[in-house]
Write a protein that holds these residues in place. Structure first.
Motif, PDB file in Angstrom:
ATOM      1  N   TYR A   4      28.216  45.067  34.466  1.00 17.38           N
ATOM      2  CA  TYR A   4      28.724  44.448  35.229  1.00 17.38           C
ATOM      3  C   TYR A   4      30.296  45.299  35.058  1.00 17.38           C
ATOM      4  O   TYR A   4      31.321  44.936  36.028  1.00 17.38           O
ATOM      5  CB  TYR A   4      29.069  42.815  35.687  1.00 17.38           C
ATOM      6  CG  TYR A   4      27.994  42.841  36.437  1.00 17.38           C
ATOM      7  CD1 TYR A   4      27.754  42.688  37.930  1.00 17.38           C
ATOM      8  CD2 TYR A   4      26.846  42.492  36.032  1.00 17.38           C
ATOM      9  CE1 TYR A   4      26.812  43.288  38.643  1.00 17.38           C
ATOM     10  CE2 TYR A   4      25.574  42.150  37.100  1.00 17.38           C
ATOM     11  CZ  TYR A   4      25.207  42.295  37.786  1.00 17.38           C
ATOM     12  OH  TYR A   4      24.070  42.140  38.988  1.00 17.38           O
TER      13      TYR A   4
ATOM     14  N   TRP B 290      40.003  39.052  40.510  1.00 17.15           N
ATOM     15  CA  TRP B 290      39.591  38.701  41.469  1.00 17.15           C
ATOM     16  C   TRP B 290      39.419  38.881  42.861  1.00 17.15           C
ATOM     17  O   TRP B 290      38.372  39.033  43.997  1.00 17.15           O
ATOM     18  CB  TRP B 290      37.968  37.107  40.408  1.00 17.15           C
ATOM     19  CG  TRP B 290      37.055  37.195  39.848  1.00 17.15           C
ATOM     20  CD1 TRP B 290      37.679  36.922  38.584  1.00 17.15           C
ATOM     21  CD2 TRP B 290      36.050  38.589  39.155  1.00 17.15           C
ATOM     22  NE1 TRP B 290      37.225  37.516  37.210  1.00 17.15           N
ATOM     23  CE2 TRP B 290      36.111  38.271  38.225  1.00 17.15           C
ATOM     24  CE3 TRP B 290      35.797  39.606  39.269  1.00 17.15           C
ATOM     25  CZ2 TRP B 290      35.139  39.412  36.720  1.00 17.15           C
ATOM     26  CZ3 TRP B 290      34.815  40.793  39.093  1.00 17.15           C
ATOM     27  CH2 TRP B 290      34.762  40.089  37.702  1.00 17.15           C
TER      28      TRP B 290
ATOM     29  N   LYS C 147      30.462  40.288  44.041  1.00 22.19           N
ATOM     30  CA  LYS C 147      29.422  38.845  44.789  1.00 22.19           C
ATOM     31  C   LYS C 147      28.062  39.670  43.672  1.00 22.19           C
ATOM     32  O   LYS C 147      27.415  38.921  43.388  1.00 22.19           O
ATOM     33  CB  LYS C 147      28.631  39.473  45.613  1.00 22.19           C
ATOM     34  CG  LYS C 147      28.287  40.996  46.268  1.00 22.19           C
ATOM     35  CD  LYS C 147      27.949  41.817  47.461  1.00 22.19           C
ATOM     36  CE  LYS C 147      27.679  43.123  47.488  1.00 22.19           C
ATOM     37  NZ  LYS C 147      27.345  43.338  48.824  1.00 22.19           N
ATOM     38  N   ASN C 148      28.355  40.520  42.414  1.00 24.34           N
ATOM     39  CA  ASN C 148      27.454  40.671  41.541  1.00 24.34           C
ATOM     40  C   ASN C 148      27.223  39.831  39.992  1.00 24.34           C
ATOM     41  O   ASN C 148      26.918  40.200  39.592  1.00 24.34           O
ATOM     42  CB  ASN C 148      27.558  42.591  41.460  1.00 24.34           C
ATOM     43  CG  ASN C 148      27.079  43.509  43.092  1.00 24.34           C
ATOM     44  OD1 ASN C 148      26.338  42.601  43.667  1.00 24.34           O
ATOM     45  ND2 ASN C 148      27.513  44.707  43.124  1.00 24.34           N
TER      46      ASN C 148
ATOM     47  N   GLY D 242      41.533  44.735  44.759  1.00 23.75           N
ATOM     48  CA  GLY D 242      40.453  45.556  44.066  1.00 23.75           C
ATOM     49  C   GLY D 242      39.600  45.650  44.101  1.00 23.75           C
ATOM     50  O   GLY D 242      38.556  45.357  44.938  1.00 23.75           O
ATOM     51  N   LYS D 243      39.192  47.009  43.258  1.00 27.05           N
ATOM     52  CA  LYS D 243      37.916  47.094  43.257  1.00 27.05           C
ATOM     53  C   LYS D 243      37.113  45.653  42.414  1.00 27.05           C
ATOM     54  O   LYS D 243      35.823  45.499  42.678  1.00 27.05           O
ATOM     55  CB  LYS D 243      37.402  47.937  41.708  1.00 27.05           C
ATOM     56  CG  LYS D 243      36.138  48.427  41.573  1.00 27.05           C
ATOM     57  CD  LYS D 243      36.051  49.374  40.357  1.00 27.05           C
ATOM     58  CE  LYS D 243      34.615  49.962  40.071  1.00 27.05           C
ATOM     59  NZ  LYS D 243      34.602  50.804  38.810  1.00 27.05           N
TER      60      LYS D 243
ATOM     61  N   LYS E 147      37.556  42.645  43.211  1.00 25.94           N
ATOM     62  CA  LYS E 147      36.934  41.396  45.129  1.00 25.94           C
ATOM     63  C   LYS E 147      35.667  42.767  45.221  1.00 25.94           C
ATOM     64  O   LYS E 147      34.666  41.774  45.748  1.00 25.94           O
ATOM     65  CB  LYS E 147      38.142  41.943  45.747  1.00 25.94           C
ATOM     66  CG  LYS E 147      37.702  40.893  47.360  1.00 25.94           C
ATOM     67  CD  LYS E 147      38.875  40.945  47.903  1.00 25.94           C
ATOM     68  CE  LYS E 147      39.210  39.924  48.869  1.00 25.94           C
ATOM     69  NZ  LYS E 147      39.807  39.548  49.401  1.00 25.94           N
ATOM     70  N   THR E 148      35.679  43.965  45.007  1.00 16.10           N
ATOM     71  CA  THR E 148      34.246  44.429  45.609  1.00 16.10           C
ATOM     72  C   THR E 148      33.211  44.418  45.278  1.00 16.10           C
ATOM     73  O   THR E 148      32.198  43.831  46.026  1.00 16.10           O
ATOM     74  CB  THR E 148      34.693  46.031  45.074  1.00 16.10           C
ATOM     75  OG1 THR E 148      35.616  46.192  46.572  1.00 16.10           O
ATOM     76  CG2 THR E 148      33.369  46.556  46.457  1.00 16.10           C
ATOM     77  N   ASN E 149      33.117  43.690  43.838  1.00 18.04           N
ATOM     78  CA  ASN E 149      31.980  43.773  43.141  1.00 18.04           C
ATOM     79  C   ASN E 149      31.935  42.649  42.696  1.00 18.04           C
ATOM     80  O   ASN E 149      30.770  42.883  42.200  1.00 18.04           O
ATOM     81  CB  ASN E 149      32.809  44.854  41.763  1.00 18.04           C
ATOM     82  CG  ASN E 149      32.121  46.222  42.330  1.00 18.04           C
ATOM     83  OD1 ASN E 149      31.862  46.414  42.293  1.00 18.04           O
ATOM     84  ND2 ASN E 149      33.061  46.946  41.071  1.00 18.04           N
TER      85      ASN E 149
END
Length: 348
Positions: free
Chosen positions: A344, A226, A236-237, A229-230, A232-234
């Motif tokens: 997700y 987490w 919060k969701n 990359g991607k 970490k960006t996602n």
């Protein structure tokens, strides 16, 4: 899997056509044929397992194997409806067999009283789909890694008090069809102008569109980094249910059981400690999972089993019939909020 399923029992009898008339009208004859040619393994006949069994039997799969080595307890009788009240002490799969078969005599339902973990690898390769409930993390990963390369669909699910989840791995190339409004091309005689040149959508006509979806494995979904990359960006969701699942699977691995109401004080303390250990090992804040979660994750609650079992059964039917877009990959249900969270985790 498409060819294997379609070749078996390609013809539906008049009796079956009458039995499944509403479903055939809903998702089509080809989809029902694929269901009719599919064999499913269901591991775990607790409350969630009973709901999944009901949904698959009523949908009309070819065969359903109920695999469970555990014995009926008072909690089993409260949580699931396939077990008679006088079946205490009997094997759960065997005790569920008669009522399960009664739901639809056209489906071949059988009970297996062996322990799932003791089954050889080739046992799981006899099915078109495998559904694992109330299983350890290591066992679920083992079955997923075994079945996915063989194009066998793998589903996992559990209910913990007010919470529940479902996971699906349909492989790297899951093919399905979706019904879309038909686009009508304009004739050459149409009036000139920008509007006339645009294709028109006719809501009264539809067409079937073939699509392909790619899924990640259970191991990949549970071991996400987490912090980069991607992901970490996602981050919060991501729903709280994902981190709750990690803690509860850790409890099941370490203790060989789920948290029990009769040892609530002791198990609550263990869960809080595991919350700290698991989330710190994942590199995320322990505040993501509020400490009051321990009050809402004991036992199987029948209403939650019904909701999660409905979603899980529906996704298995969709995968086997290859009709409509599947969820990718997790579904989480929070009974305190009355909501589910999906999609997700998709392809790698």
């Amino acid at each position: 899997m498409i060819d294997m399923v379609e070749k078996e029992d390609a013809i539906i009898s008049e009796e079956e056509a009458a039995q499944y008339d509403r479903q055939i009208r809903l998702w089509g004859l080809d989809a029902q044929k694929r269901l009719r040619g599919s064999r499913v393994l269901l591991v775990g006949l607790g409350g969630l397992g009973a709901e999944v069994a009901k949904n698959l039997i009523l949908a009309g799969v070819k065969g359903l194997t109920l695999l469970d080595h555990e014995l009926v307890t008072e909690e089993s009788c409260r949580a699931q409806f396939l077990i008679p009240v006088d079946a205490l002490g009997q094997n759960r799969a065997q005790a569920s067999l008669e009522r399960a078969q009664f739901l639809n005599p056209m489906v071949e339902v059988e009970a297996d009283t062996d322990k799932a973990e003791d089954k050889p690898d080739d046992f799981f390769l006899k099915f078109n789909a495998v559904c694992l409930t109330h299983c350890s993390r290591d066992f679920m990963v083992r079955v997923d890694q075994l079945c996915a390369p063989k194009n066998i669909k793998v589903f996992c699910g559990d209910v913990f008090g007010y919470h529940g989840y479902m996971f699906a791995d349909l492989g790297q190339e899951h093919q399905y069809v979706e019904e879309k409004p038909k686009v009508v091309k304009q004739s050459e005689d149409a009036n000139d102008g920008p509007e006339a040149k645009k294709p028109k959508v006719d809501p009264n006509e539809t067409t079937m569109v073939k699509k392909t979806a790619s899924f990640c494995s259970l191991k990949e979904a549970l071991e996400v980094d987490w912090m980069g990359g991607k992901a970490k960006t996602n981050f919060k969701n991501i729903p709280v249910g994902y981190f709750l699942l990690q803690v509860l699977l850790k409890f099941r691995t370490d203790k060989g059981r789920d948290p029990q109401p009769d040892s609530y004080t002791e198990d609550s303390g263990l869960l809080l400690q595991m919350r700290e250990d698991v989330l710190e090992a994942m590199g995320v804040s322990i505040d993501l999972l509020p400490p009051n979660f321990v009050s809402y994750c004991f036992s199987e609650m029948s209403p939650v089993c019904a909701v999660v079992g409905g979603v899980l059964g529906q996704e298995i039917v969709k995968a086997l019939s290859q009709r409509d877009a599947p969820h990718r990959n997790f579904f989480f249900f929070d009974g305190l909020k009355g909501s589910g969270v999906v999609d997700y985790f998709s392809n790698k």
